[in-house]
Motif scaffolding. Structure first.
Motif, PDB file in Angstrom:
ATOM      1  N   LEU A 152       0.714  -1.214   0.015  1.00  0.00           N
ATOM      2  CA  LEU A 152       0.063  -0.131  -0.025  1.00  0.00           C
ATOM      3  C   LEU A 152       0.957   1.073  -0.039  1.00  0.00           C
ATOM      4  N   GLU A 153       0.717   2.018  -1.006  1.00  0.00           N
ATOM      5  CA  GLU A 153       1.374   3.440  -1.038  1.00  0.00           C
ATOM      6  C   GLU A 153       0.476   4.733  -0.859  1.00  0.00           C
ATOM      7  N   MET A 154       0.871   5.367  -0.177  1.00  0.00           N
ATOM      8  CA  MET A 154      -0.146   6.579   0.222  1.00  0.00           C
ATOM      9  C   MET A 154       0.683   7.741   0.480  1.00  0.00           C
ATOM     10  N   ARG A 155       0.028   8.879   0.522  1.00  0.00           N
ATOM     11  CA  ARG A 155       0.560  10.378   0.742  1.00  0.00           C
ATOM     12  C   ARG A 155      -0.035  11.261   1.652  1.00  0.00           C
ATOM     13  N   GLY A 156       0.351  11.390   2.808  1.00  0.00           N
ATOM     14  CA  GLY A 156      -0.563  12.318   3.703  1.00  0.00           C
ATOM     15  C   GLY A 156       0.273  13.539   4.403  1.00  0.00           C
ATOM     16  N   THR A 157      -0.397  14.234   5.124  1.00  0.00           N
ATOM     17  CA  THR A 157       0.044  15.353   5.689  1.00  0.00           C
ATOM     18  C   THR A 157       0.740  14.863   6.952  1.00  0.00           C
ATOM     19  N   PRO A 158       1.591  15.793   7.542  1.00  0.00           N
ATOM     20  CA  PRO A 158       2.418  15.343   8.757  1.00  0.00           C
ATOM     21  C   PRO A 158       1.475  14.952   9.911  1.00  0.00           C
ATOM     22  N   ALA A 159       0.507  15.594  10.286  1.00  0.00           N
ATOM     23  CA  ALA A 159      -0.323  15.076  11.266  1.00  0.00           C
ATOM     24  C   ALA A 159      -0.996  13.756  10.955  1.00  0.00           C
ATOM     25  N   TYR A 160      -1.564  13.530   9.795  1.00  0.00           N
ATOM     26  CA  TYR A 160      -1.755  12.252   9.502  1.00  0.00           C
ATOM     27  C   TYR A 160      -0.799  10.949   9.594  1.00  0.00           C
ATOM     28  N   VAL A 161       0.511  11.283   9.140  1.00  0.00           N
ATOM     29  CA  VAL A 161       1.546  10.457   9.284  1.00  0.00           C
ATOM     30  C   VAL A 161       1.868  10.214  10.890  1.00  0.00           C
ATOM     31  N   ALA A 162       1.650  11.061  11.742  1.00  0.00           N
ATOM     32  CA  ALA A 162       2.027  11.135  12.924  1.00  0.00           C
ATOM     33  C   ALA A 162       1.010  10.080  13.586  1.00  0.00           C
ATOM     34  N   ARG A 163      -0.263  10.218  13.368  1.00  0.00           N
ATOM     35  CA  ARG A 163      -1.141   9.366  13.765  1.00  0.00           C
ATOM     36  C   ARG A 163      -0.874   7.881  13.390  1.00  0.00           C
ATOM     37  N   PHE A 164      -0.788   7.749  12.013  1.00  0.00           N
ATOM     38  CA  PHE A 164      -0.531   6.477  11.456  1.00  0.00           C
ATOM     39  C   PHE A 164       0.632   5.701  12.163  1.00  0.00           C
ATOM     40  N   ARG A 165       1.796   6.434  12.586  1.00  0.00           N
ATOM     41  CA  ARG A 165       2.865   5.826  12.892  1.00  0.00           C
ATOM     42  C   ARG A 165       2.572   5.457  14.413  1.00  0.00           C
ATOM     43  N   ALA A 166       1.747   6.441  15.134  1.00  0.00           N
ATOM     44  CA  ALA A 166       1.663   5.834  16.327  1.00  0.00           C
ATOM     45  C   ALA A 166       0.770   4.709  16.795  1.00  0.00           C
ATOM     46  N   ALA A 167      -0.376   4.503  15.465  1.00  0.00           N
ATOM     47  CA  ALA A 167      -1.269   3.524  15.926  1.00  0.00           C
ATOM     48  C   ALA A 167      -0.493   2.029  15.025  1.00  0.00           C
ATOM     49  N   LEU A 168       0.440   2.093  14.431  1.00  0.00           N
ATOM     50  CA  LEU A 168       0.804   1.057  13.486  1.00  0.00           C
ATOM     51  C   LEU A 168       1.074  -0.100  14.531  1.00  0.00           C
ATOM     52  N   ASP A 169       2.091   0.108  15.492  1.00  0.00           N
ATOM     53  CA  ASP A 169       2.614  -1.146  16.079  1.00  0.00           C
ATOM     54  C   ASP A 169       1.486  -1.874  16.898  1.00  0.00           C
ATOM     55  N   GLY A 170       0.399  -1.078  17.541  1.00  0.00           N
ATOM     56  CA  GLY A 170      -0.661  -1.678  18.157  1.00  0.00           C
ATOM     57  C   GLY A 170      -1.434  -2.508  17.299  1.00  0.00           C
ATOM     58  N   GLU A 171      -1.678  -1.895  16.118  1.00  0.00           N
ATOM     59  CA  GLU A 171      -2.589  -2.581  15.194  1.00  0.00           C
ATOM     60  C   GLU A 171      -1.912  -3.752  14.589  1.00  0.00           C
ATOM     61  N   ALA A 172      -0.607  -3.909  14.299  1.00  0.00           N
ATOM     62  CA  ALA A 172       0.057  -5.120  13.928  1.00  0.00           C
ATOM     63  C   ALA A 172       0.132  -6.145  15.211  1.00  0.00           C
ATOM     64  N   LYS A 173       0.107  -5.680  16.312  1.00  0.00           N
ATOM     65  CA  LYS A 173       0.111  -6.649  17.366  1.00  0.00           C
ATOM     66  C   LYS A 173      -1.215  -7.371  17.547  1.00  0.00           C
ATOM     67  N   GLY A 174      -2.183  -6.384  17.467  1.00  0.00           N
ATOM     68  CA  GLY A 174      -3.586  -6.942  17.598  1.00  0.00           C
ATOM     69  C   GLY A 174      -4.067  -7.554  16.629  1.00  0.00           C
ATOM     70  N   ALA A 175      -3.205  -7.733  15.275  1.00  0.00           N
ATOM     71  CA  ALA A 175      -3.837  -8.647  14.067  1.00  0.00           C
ATOM     72  C   ALA A 175      -2.777  -9.878  14.304  1.00  0.00           C
ATOM     73  N   GLY A 176      -1.953  -9.872  15.396  1.00  0.00           N
ATOM     74  CA  GLY A 176      -1.233 -11.303  15.209  1.00  0.00           C
ATOM     75  C   GLY A 176       0.190 -11.033  14.905  1.00  0.00           C
ATOM     76  N   GLY A 177       0.885 -10.016  14.438  1.00  0.00           N
ATOM     77  CA  GLY A 177       1.836  -9.675  13.801  1.00  0.00           C
ATOM     78  C   GLY A 177       2.900  -8.852  14.297  1.00  0.00           C
ATOM     79  N   ARG A 178       3.828  -8.241  13.864  1.00  0.00           N
ATOM     80  CA  ARG A 178       4.722  -7.263  14.280  1.00  0.00           C
ATOM     81  C   ARG A 178       5.333  -6.568  13.125  1.00  0.00           C
ATOM     82  N   VAL A 179       5.753  -5.072  13.520  1.00  0.00           N
ATOM     83  CA  VAL A 179       6.466  -4.406  12.667  1.00  0.00           C
ATOM     84  C   VAL A 179       7.849  -4.683  12.385  1.00  0.00           C
ATOM     85  N   ALA A 180       8.030  -5.444  11.391  1.00  0.00           N
ATOM     86  CA  ALA A 180       9.495  -5.935  11.089  1.00  0.00           C
ATOM     87  C   ALA A 180      10.516  -5.095  10.474  1.00  0.00           C
ATOM     88  N   GLU A 181       9.958  -4.035  10.058  1.00  0.00           N
ATOM     89  CA  GLU A 181      10.891  -2.904   9.048  1.00  0.00           C
ATOM     90  C   GLU A 181      10.408  -1.724   9.201  1.00  0.00           C
TER      91      GLU A 181
END
Length: 313
Positions: A123-152
């Motif tokens: 998936l390739e996106m382009r977002g504002t700094p505020a949206y990118v900050a929210r995405f980065r903050a929630a990504l680790d929790g979403e990956a763990k909640g789905a049974g995975g992890r952020v590997a890179e």
């Protein structure tokens, strides 16, 4: 008297030179006018450009500070179960669309599934700094909640400050040149060839101005928004660092070797089969013909021998 004559001669020579120069400039073509229409480079006074000395009494000239314009690109790699890879990608895509084009835009997405457990999505996106900050903050929790992890995860940046400043200055200069050409075309009443030349030059300048304005818009978009590149991978039920991983690798290698040998055998049969279909019947016909000929020759020899033996009896 002698001084007066010398002064008169000098004045006559100066007057002749001025008349010659006026005749020369009266015959200039539109090329000179185009050069005069070009924006002149700013000329600084020597006194203003010279550094102020300790006793000059003038305040030092301070160059205006320019805020840096940096374009950021974020890259993330997620390792997830096969069932959660595509669903999490769809969730991120829908969240970007729901945020609106002013905050986030989906550039592209794709997914590929091989077998039951191997899934690759991007998936390739382009977002504002505020949206990118929210995405980065929630990504680790979403990956763990789905049974995975952020590997890179990686961040890349590019400083576009100088390119933006140079492009803006070039665009201002071209706008000035365009305005002067338009004014020259509106006020000039000369031969048709000269007017056409001015129009061609105006069209060329306008084309370069549009291209420069588009490049400037692209660079500003890269600075105002950040690129998000997210990869979703699922390699099977077993984790890459599982204790049974060597066994799984050995089984995969054995199955690959078996399939490779089977493929070679199939290719060999496919290559030899036409030869067998054509060659075997020919060989069989040749063998039968030779056998028939041998039997015929033996029968003729027997008949001849029998015919030779009858008179002696």
């Amino acid at each position: 008297m002698r001084k007066v004559l010398i002064g008169a001669a000098a004045a006559s020579a100066l007057l002749a030179g001025c008349q010659e120069g006026s005749r020369q400039y009266a015959d200039e073509s539109v090329d000179v006018e185009l050069m005069e229409a070009a924006p002149a480079a700013p000329v600084m006074d020597a006194a203003a450009s010279a550094p102020a000395g300790p006793n000059s009494g003038a305040a030092p000239v301070v160059a205006p500070s320019i805020a840096p314009s940096i374009a950021y690109a974020y890259r993330f790699g997620l390792e997830l179960p096969a069932e959660a890879a595509t669903s999490l990608m769809a969730k991120h895509e829908q969240a970007c669309i729901a945020a609106g084009p002013a905050a986030c835009q989906v550039i592209g997405s794709n997914s590929r599934r091989v077998g039951r457990d191997s899934v690759e999505a991007h998936l390739e996106m382009r977002g504002t700094p505020a949206y990118v900050a929210r995405f980065r903050a929630a990504l680790d929790g979403e990956a763990k909640g789905a049974g995975g992890r952020v590997a890179e995860q990686a961040v890349e940046s590019e400083d576009l400050t100088r390119q933006l400043v140079d492009t803006e200055a070039r665009m201002r200069a071209m706008e000035t040149l365009r305005d002067r050409l338009q004014q020259l075309l509106a006020t000039r009443s000369g031969p048709l060839e000269q007017l056409l030349q001015v129009e061609r030059e105006l069209a060329r300048v306008q084309g370069e101005l549009d291209a420069t304005r588009s490049a400037l818009t692209v660079m500003r978009t890269r600075v105002q928004t950040s690129k998000l590149d997210v990869s979703y991978r699922a390699a099977g039920q077993l984790a890459p660092d599982s204790a049974a991983r060597p066994v799984v690798d050995a089984l995969n290698s054995a199955s690959y070797a078996f399939m490779s040998s089977l493929g070679v055998l199939i290719l060999f049969i496919a290559s030899v089969l036409p030869v067998l279909l054509v060659g075997v019947p020919l060989i069989w016909l040749l063998w039968r013909w030779r056998r028939t000929e041998r039997a015929r020759k033996a029968a003729e020899a027997a008949r001849k021998k029998k015919a030779e033996g009858e008179p002696s009896a």
